[in-house]
Design a protein around this motif. Structure first.
Motif, PDB file in Angstrom:
ATOM      1  N   GLN A 263       0.852  -1.180   0.000  1.00 43.53           N
ATOM      2  CA  GLN A 263       0.000   0.000   0.000  1.00 43.53           C
ATOM      3  C   GLN A 263       0.891   1.235   0.000  1.00 43.53           C
ATOM      4  O   GLN A 263       1.947   1.229   0.620  1.00 43.53           O
ATOM      5  CB  GLN A 263      -0.890   0.021   1.241  1.00 43.53           C
ATOM      6  CG  GLN A 263      -1.806  -1.167   1.355  1.00 43.53           C
ATOM      7  CD  GLN A 263      -2.612  -1.120   2.642  1.00 43.53           C
ATOM      8  OE1 GLN A 263      -2.948  -0.057   3.132  1.00 43.53           O
ATOM      9  NE2 GLN A 263      -2.917  -2.268   3.191  1.00 43.53           N
ATOM     10  N   SER A 264       0.433   2.279  -0.695  1.00 38.18           N
ATOM     11  CA  SER A 264       1.170   3.537  -0.611  1.00 38.18           C
ATOM     12  C   SER A 264       0.732   4.255   0.657  1.00 38.18           C
ATOM     13  O   SER A 264      -0.390   4.078   1.131  1.00 38.18           O
ATOM     14  CB  SER A 264       0.918   4.398  -1.844  1.00 38.18           C
ATOM     15  OG  SER A 264      -0.433   4.791  -1.910  1.00 38.18           O
TER      16      SER A 264
ATOM     17  N   ASP B 261      -0.152  16.186   2.967  1.00 37.87           N
ATOM     18  CA  ASP B 261       0.954  17.131   2.991  1.00 37.87           C
ATOM     19  C   ASP B 261       1.259  17.665   1.602  1.00 37.87           C
ATOM     20  O   ASP B 261       1.789  18.773   1.459  1.00 37.87           O
ATOM     21  CB  ASP B 261       2.199  16.481   3.606  1.00 37.87           C
ATOM     22  CG  ASP B 261       2.034  16.200   5.094  1.00 37.87           C
ATOM     23  OD1 ASP B 261       1.033  16.667   5.696  1.00 37.87           O
ATOM     24  OD2 ASP B 261       2.907  15.509   5.664  1.00 37.87           O
ATOM     25  N   SER B 262       0.891  16.921   0.564  1.00 34.78           N
ATOM     26  CA  SER B 262       1.090  17.354  -0.818  1.00 34.78           C
ATOM     27  C   SER B 262       0.085  18.429  -1.229  1.00 34.78           C
ATOM     28  O   SER B 262       0.197  19.006  -2.299  1.00 34.78           O
ATOM     29  CB  SER B 262       0.956  16.156  -1.764  1.00 34.78           C
ATOM     30  OG  SER B 262      -0.388  15.676  -1.744  1.00 34.78           O
ATOM     31  N   GLY B 263      -0.939  18.658  -0.383  1.00 39.38           N
ATOM     32  CA  GLY B 263      -1.972  19.642  -0.685  1.00 39.38           C
ATOM     33  C   GLY B 263      -3.260  19.020  -1.211  1.00 39.38           C
ATOM     34  O   GLY B 263      -4.297  19.674  -1.269  1.00 39.38           O
ATOM     35  N   GLN B 264      -3.208  17.747  -1.618  1.00 39.25           N
ATOM     36  CA  GLN B 264      -4.389  17.057  -2.144  1.00 39.25           C
ATOM     37  C   GLN B 264      -5.401  16.809  -1.030  1.00 39.25           C
ATOM     38  O   GLN B 264      -5.026  16.494   0.098  1.00 39.25           O
ATOM     39  CB  GLN B 264      -3.978  15.732  -2.780  1.00 39.25           C
ATOM     40  CG  GLN B 264      -5.118  14.972  -3.393  1.00 39.25           C
ATOM     41  CD  GLN B 264      -4.675  13.629  -3.990  1.00 39.25           C
ATOM     42  OE1 GLN B 264      -3.546  13.197  -3.821  1.00 39.25           O
ATOM     43  NE2 GLN B 264      -5.585  12.988  -4.689  1.00 39.25           N
ATOM     44  N   LEU B 265      -6.693  16.971  -1.356  1.00 37.24           N
ATOM     45  CA  LEU B 265      -7.769  16.681  -0.404  1.00 37.24           C
ATOM     46  C   LEU B 265      -8.372  15.323  -0.725  1.00 37.24           C
ATOM     47  O   LEU B 265      -8.644  15.010  -1.891  1.00 37.24           O
ATOM     48  CB  LEU B 265      -8.857  17.755  -0.490  1.00 37.24           C
ATOM     49  CG  LEU B 265      -8.487  19.137   0.027  1.00 37.24           C
ATOM     50  CD1 LEU B 265      -9.628  20.111  -0.226  1.00 37.24           C
ATOM     51  CD2 LEU B 265      -8.162  19.089   1.507  1.00 37.24           C
ATOM     52  N   LEU B 266      -8.607  14.519   0.309  1.00 35.91           N
ATOM     53  CA  LEU B 266      -9.233  13.212   0.154  1.00 35.91           C
ATOM     54  C   LEU B 266     -10.423  13.113   1.093  1.00 35.91           C
ATOM     55  O   LEU B 266     -10.375  13.630   2.218  1.00 35.91           O
ATOM     56  CB  LEU B 266      -8.258  12.084   0.512  1.00 35.91           C
ATOM     57  CG  LEU B 266      -7.002  11.908  -0.318  1.00 35.91           C
ATOM     58  CD1 LEU B 266      -6.176  10.759   0.242  1.00 35.91           C
ATOM     59  CD2 LEU B 266      -7.344  11.655  -1.768  1.00 35.91           C
TER      60      LEU B 266
ATOM     61  N   VAL C  62      -2.471   7.972   5.538  1.00 35.96           N
ATOM     62  CA  VAL C  62      -3.492   7.464   4.621  1.00 35.96           C
ATOM     63  C   VAL C  62      -2.846   6.328   3.836  1.00 35.96           C
ATOM     64  O   VAL C  62      -1.837   6.516   3.156  1.00 35.96           O
ATOM     65  CB  VAL C  62      -4.000   8.568   3.663  1.00 35.96           C
ATOM     66  CG1 VAL C  62      -4.960   7.981   2.640  1.00 35.96           C
ATOM     67  CG2 VAL C  62      -4.668   9.675   4.459  1.00 35.96           C
ATOM     68  N   LEU C  63      -3.428   5.141   3.989  1.00 35.13           N
ATOM     69  CA  LEU C  63      -2.935   3.953   3.291  1.00 35.13           C
ATOM     70  C   LEU C  63      -3.850   3.703   2.102  1.00 35.13           C
ATOM     71  O   LEU C  63      -5.070   3.618   2.269  1.00 35.13           O
ATOM     72  CB  LEU C  63      -2.958   2.746   4.234  1.00 35.13           C
ATOM     73  CG  LEU C  63      -2.144   2.946   5.500  1.00 35.13           C
ATOM     74  CD1 LEU C  63      -2.842   2.308   6.673  1.00 35.13           C
ATOM     75  CD2 LEU C  63      -0.772   2.389   5.313  1.00 35.13           C
ATOM     76  N   MET C  64      -3.274   3.598   0.906  1.00 26.59           N
ATOM     77  CA  MET C  64      -4.076   3.378  -0.288  1.00 26.59           C
ATOM     78  C   MET C  64      -3.520   2.167  -1.048  1.00 26.59           C
ATOM     79  O   MET C  64      -2.319   2.082  -1.289  1.00 26.59           O
ATOM     80  CB  MET C  64      -4.062   4.611  -1.192  1.00 26.59           C
ATOM     81  CG  MET C  64      -5.076   4.526  -2.316  1.00 26.59           C
ATOM     82  SD  MET C  64      -5.210   6.034  -3.303  1.00 26.59           S
ATOM     83  CE  MET C  64      -5.476   7.277  -2.094  1.00 26.59           C
TER      84      MET C  64
END
Length: 163
Positions: free
Chosen positions: A47-48, A126-131, A149-151
């Motif tokens: 997982q990332s 931290d990259s600025g992306q919203l999930l 966040v594990l994806m």
């Protein structure tokens, strides 16, 4: 001997309905959308991981997938009970009515057992992306909390506290 067969079928159906409240892949009492639980297919898979901060947490209801066992078990139990009433045409009608009532009741019971409390968690990576991640409420998260966040490769994600 014939009267005991419907009772045996009813007992079997009730036992089947009892199994609707758990997820056999996750173990008894573990939510299907658990942030902490894994299925055998999910274990040992890469997982990332990205780090972020929780912006919002909203309670939701997660509806599980119906297996149909509740409807089948309910129909068997209802039909067996209805078969005990009367004789001839009346018995046939009671059997059909019992099976239909049991089918609807079993379906309702399984649907209620398959629901679980969940959370809709909004995370700013931290990259600025919203999930926005929907997961079982088995891990309590608070606004401002740092999470990982594990994806997985299919896009399924879960948010877990750091540390």
């Amino acid at each position: 001997m014939m009267k005991s067969l419907p009772l045996t079928a009813a007992a079997f159906a009730v036992a089947m309905l009892g199994g609707c409240a758990t997820n056999p892949m996750m173990g008894a009492g573990t939510p299907q959308a658990s942030a902490q639980g894994y299925t055998i297919n999910g274990a040992q898979s890469v997982q990332s991981v990205e780090l972020g901060t929780v912006l919002a947490v909203h309670p939701v209801i997660i509806a599980g997938q119906s297996s149909g066992a509740g409807a089948i078990g309910g129909a068997l139990a209802g039909g067996a009970i209805g078969h005990q009433i009367g004789g001839g045409t009346g018995q046939k009608l009671a059997t059909i009515a019992g099976a239909l009532a049991g089918l609807m009741g079993g379906q309702t019971l399984e649907g209620a057992a398959a629901k679980e409390n969940g959370l809709l968690v909004t995370v700013k990576l931290d990259s600025g992306q919203l999930l926005a991640i929907t997961q079982a409420a088995d891990v309590q998260l608070t606004i401002g909390e740092r999470v990982q966040v594990l994806m997985d490769r299919t896009g399924k994600a879960r948010a877990l506290p750091l540390g």
